[in-house]
Scaffold this motif. Structure first.
Motif, PDB file in Angstrom:
ATOM      1  N   SER A  63     -12.178   9.924 -29.378  1.00 36.46           N
ATOM      2  CA  SER A  63     -12.759   9.625 -30.482  1.00 36.46           C
ATOM      3  C   SER A  63     -13.964   8.477 -30.279  1.00 36.46           C
ATOM      4  CB  SER A  63     -12.040   9.264 -31.727  1.00 36.46           C
ATOM      5  OG  SER A  63     -11.455   7.904 -31.233  1.00 36.46           O
ATOM      6  N   GLN A  64     -14.893   8.270 -31.045  1.00 36.82           N
ATOM      7  CA  GLN A  64     -15.741   7.451 -30.955  1.00 36.82           C
ATOM      8  C   GLN A  64     -15.615   6.039 -31.639  1.00 36.82           C
ATOM      9  OE1 GLN A  64     -18.560   8.279 -28.855  1.00 36.82           O
ATOM     10  NE2 GLN A  64     -17.023   9.836 -28.395  1.00 36.82           N
ATOM     11  N   THR A  65     -14.441   6.114 -32.178  1.00 35.11           N
ATOM     12  CA  THR A  65     -14.174   4.494 -32.690  1.00 35.11           C
ATOM     13  C   THR A  65     -12.999   4.006 -31.927  1.00 35.11           C
ATOM     14  OG1 THR A  65     -12.333   5.809 -34.028  1.00 35.11           O
ATOM     15  CG2 THR A  65     -14.381   5.294 -35.029  1.00 35.11           C
ATOM     16  N   THR A  66     -13.046   2.682 -31.662  1.00 37.04           N
ATOM     17  CA  THR A  66     -12.065   1.748 -30.901  1.00 37.04           C
ATOM     18  C   THR A  66     -11.164   1.210 -32.043  1.00 37.04           C
ATOM     19  OG1 THR A  66     -13.566   0.095 -30.740  1.00 37.04           O
ATOM     20  CG2 THR A  66     -13.636   2.063 -28.792  1.00 37.04           C
ATOM     21  N   HIS A  77     -18.179  10.831 -34.900  1.00 38.75           N
ATOM     22  CA  HIS A  77     -19.812  11.119 -34.978  1.00 38.75           C
ATOM     23  C   HIS A  77     -20.132   9.530 -34.379  1.00 38.75           C
ATOM     24  CE1 HIS A  77     -23.598  10.686 -37.023  1.00 38.75           C
ATOM     25  NE2 HIS A  77     -23.464  12.273 -36.895  1.00 38.75           N
ATOM     26  N   THR A  78     -21.227   9.680 -33.943  1.00 37.30           N
ATOM     27  CA  THR A  78     -21.667   8.347 -33.239  1.00 37.30           C
ATOM     28  C   THR A  78     -21.799   7.319 -34.768  1.00 37.30           C
ATOM     29  OG1 THR A  78     -22.835   9.216 -31.544  1.00 37.30           O
ATOM     30  CG2 THR A  78     -23.561   6.954 -32.231  1.00 37.30           C
ATOM     31  N   SER A 108     -22.991   6.578 -41.274  1.00 34.42           N
ATOM     32  CA  SER A 108     -23.249   6.937 -39.662  1.00 34.42           C
ATOM     33  C   SER A 108     -24.308   8.262 -39.771  1.00 34.42           C
ATOM     34  CB  SER A 108     -22.171   7.141 -38.831  1.00 34.42           C
ATOM     35  OG  SER A 108     -21.613   8.358 -39.159  1.00 34.42           O
ATOM     36  N   CYS A 109     -23.971   8.825 -41.031  1.00 30.76           N
ATOM     37  CA  CYS A 109     -25.038  10.122 -41.286  1.00 30.76           C
ATOM     38  C   CYS A 109     -25.987   9.799 -42.483  1.00 30.76           C
ATOM     39  CB  CYS A 109     -24.090  11.334 -41.540  1.00 30.76           C
ATOM     40  SG  CYS A 109     -23.437  12.242 -40.474  1.00 30.76           S
ATOM     41  N   HIS A 110     -25.503   8.867 -43.585  1.00 31.41           N
ATOM     42  CA  HIS A 110     -26.111   8.709 -44.787  1.00 31.41           C
ATOM     43  C   HIS A 110     -27.290   7.610 -44.506  1.00 31.41           C
ATOM     44  CE1 HIS A 110     -24.257  11.835 -47.390  1.00 31.41           C
ATOM     45  NE2 HIS A 110     -23.362  11.359 -46.582  1.00 31.41           N
ATOM     46  N   ASP A 111     -27.140   6.882 -43.821  1.00 28.49           N
ATOM     47  CA  ASP A 111     -28.370   5.958 -43.558  1.00 28.49           C
ATOM     48  C   ASP A 111     -29.557   6.570 -42.916  1.00 28.49           C
ATOM     49  OD1 ASP A 111     -27.904   5.696 -40.675  1.00 28.49           O
ATOM     50  OD2 ASP A 111     -27.439   3.542 -40.698  1.00 28.49           O
ATOM     51  N   GLY A 112     -29.472   7.598 -42.280  1.00 30.94           N
ATOM     52  CA  GLY A 112     -30.559   8.296 -41.897  1.00 30.94           C
ATOM     53  C   GLY A 112     -30.847   7.699 -40.408  1.00 30.94           C
ATOM     54  N   ALA A 118     -24.953  14.052 -33.554  1.00 33.00           N
ATOM     55  CA  ALA A 118     -24.800  13.086 -32.558  1.00 33.00           C
ATOM     56  C   ALA A 118     -23.125  12.840 -32.448  1.00 33.00           C
ATOM     57  CB  ALA A 118     -25.322  11.678 -32.949  1.00 33.00           C
ATOM     58  N   LEU A 119     -22.537  14.008 -31.753  1.00 32.99           N
ATOM     59  CA  LEU A 119     -21.041  13.947 -31.709  1.00 32.99           C
ATOM     60  C   LEU A 119     -20.511  13.732 -30.344  1.00 32.99           C
ATOM     61  CD1 LEU A 119     -20.952  17.572 -33.564  1.00 32.99           C
ATOM     62  CD2 LEU A 119     -21.022  15.287 -34.453  1.00 32.99           C
ATOM     63  N   GLY A 120     -19.325  13.369 -30.220  1.00 36.14           N
ATOM     64  CA  GLY A 120     -18.719  13.268 -28.977  1.00 36.14           C
ATOM     65  C   GLY A 120     -19.380  12.274 -28.136  1.00 36.14           C
ATOM     66  N   GLY A 121     -20.272  11.416 -28.624  1.00 37.63           N
ATOM     67  CA  GLY A 121     -21.017  10.485 -27.572  1.00 37.63           C
ATOM     68  C   GLY A 121     -22.364  10.990 -27.379  1.00 37.63           C
ATOM     69  N   ALA A 122     -22.818  12.139 -27.632  1.00 39.33           N
ATOM     70  CA  ALA A 122     -24.035  12.655 -27.478  1.00 39.33           C
ATOM     71  C   ALA A 122     -25.114  12.077 -28.339  1.00 39.33           C
ATOM     72  CB  ALA A 122     -23.975  14.403 -27.580  1.00 39.33           C
ATOM     73  N   ALA A 123     -26.329  12.062 -27.903  1.00 35.02           N
ATOM     74  CA  ALA A 123     -27.519  11.410 -28.606  1.00 35.02           C
ATOM     75  C   ALA A 123     -27.738  12.230 -29.912  1.00 35.02           C
ATOM     76  CB  ALA A 123     -28.562  11.203 -27.791  1.00 35.02           C
ATOM     77  N   GLY A 124     -27.504  13.443 -29.743  1.00 30.05           N
ATOM     78  CA  GLY A 124     -27.964  14.213 -30.995  1.00 30.05           C
ATOM     79  C   GLY A 124     -29.666  14.643 -30.812  1.00 30.05           C
TER      80      GLY A 124
END
Length: 213
Positions: A63-66, A77-78, A108-112, A118-124
């Motif tokens: 996951s992208q969280t630590t 999600h990033t 991470s989505c709603h601030d635009g 941008a999933l799994g570390g990808a830039a999207g």
């Protein structure tokens, strides 16, 4: 009990990645269905995992969280690196300098500032960011305060034990109001006037869940 609802709901949603049980069944064809579309007017993700609704937000591995973030289990999600202007007031409890926990996940989505795919570390895809009324931006001063301490001493609030639908998130010491306090991201249409709301706005029902007026 309210303190752990967010974690338990999120955990059930992660487990749903094996099929359509639990949260996924409630998510299909809602605005949070970025795979099938339906009520979603923002984007249908075409990158991997294009057929797995749950993995748009959660993933069983890598996951992208630590660290231990129970409000957003196994987030995929990033997260946004934006700086936010937070709501301020001298009459309410402590407000964090930036959104925490589940609110950071929502933003991470709603601030635009981050691509929806941008999933799994990808830039999207840079052009695929949220738009319309779901876009909140990074200036949160015109929105209900989030990452704010649910402080009975500072505000006319109902006791945590009396809350029926609204959730407060406990960090082991204090209770906090977050995006997920009023919105359940897994349950579209839970009430008649819902935008993933946990309670109706009719007769100020949602407000009165917390505010003792």
């Amino acid at each position: 009990m309210n303190r752990c609802i967010g974690f338990l709901a999120g955990l059930a949603f992660v487990l749903a990645s094996a099929g359509t049980a639990f949260g996924q069944a409630d998510m299909v064809n809602t605005p949070h269905d970025l795979v099938g579309g339906g009520a979603n007017t923002f984007i249908t993700i075409t990158t991997t995992p294009a057929t797995d609704l749950c993995q748009i937000c959660h993933v069983p591995h890598a996951s992208q969280t630590t660290g231990n973030t129970p409000e957003v289990p196994l987030w995929n999600h990033t997260l946004s690196s934006a700086s936010y202007s937070m709501y301020t007031s001298g009459t309410i409890g402590t407000i964090k300098a930036s959104p925490q926990g589940v609110s950071a996940a929502c933003l991470s989505c709603h601030d635009g500032s981050v691509a929806l795919d941008a999933l799994g570390g990808a830039a999207g895809t840079a052009a695929d960011t949220i738009t319309g009324t779901a876009w909140l931006g990074t200036d949160l001063r015109d929105d209900h305060p989030i990452s704010v301490k649910y402080d009975l001493a500072a505000t006319d609030l109902n006791t945590v034990a009396s809350l029926t639908n609204v959730v407060v998130y406990n960090d082991g010491t204090d209770d906090w109001v977050e995006c997920g306090s009023c919105h359940d991201p897994h349950n579209w249409g839970a009430v008649a006037d819902s935008t993933f709301l946990r309670a109706t706005r009719a007769a100020s029902g949602l407000c009165l869940e917390c505010h003792n007026k």
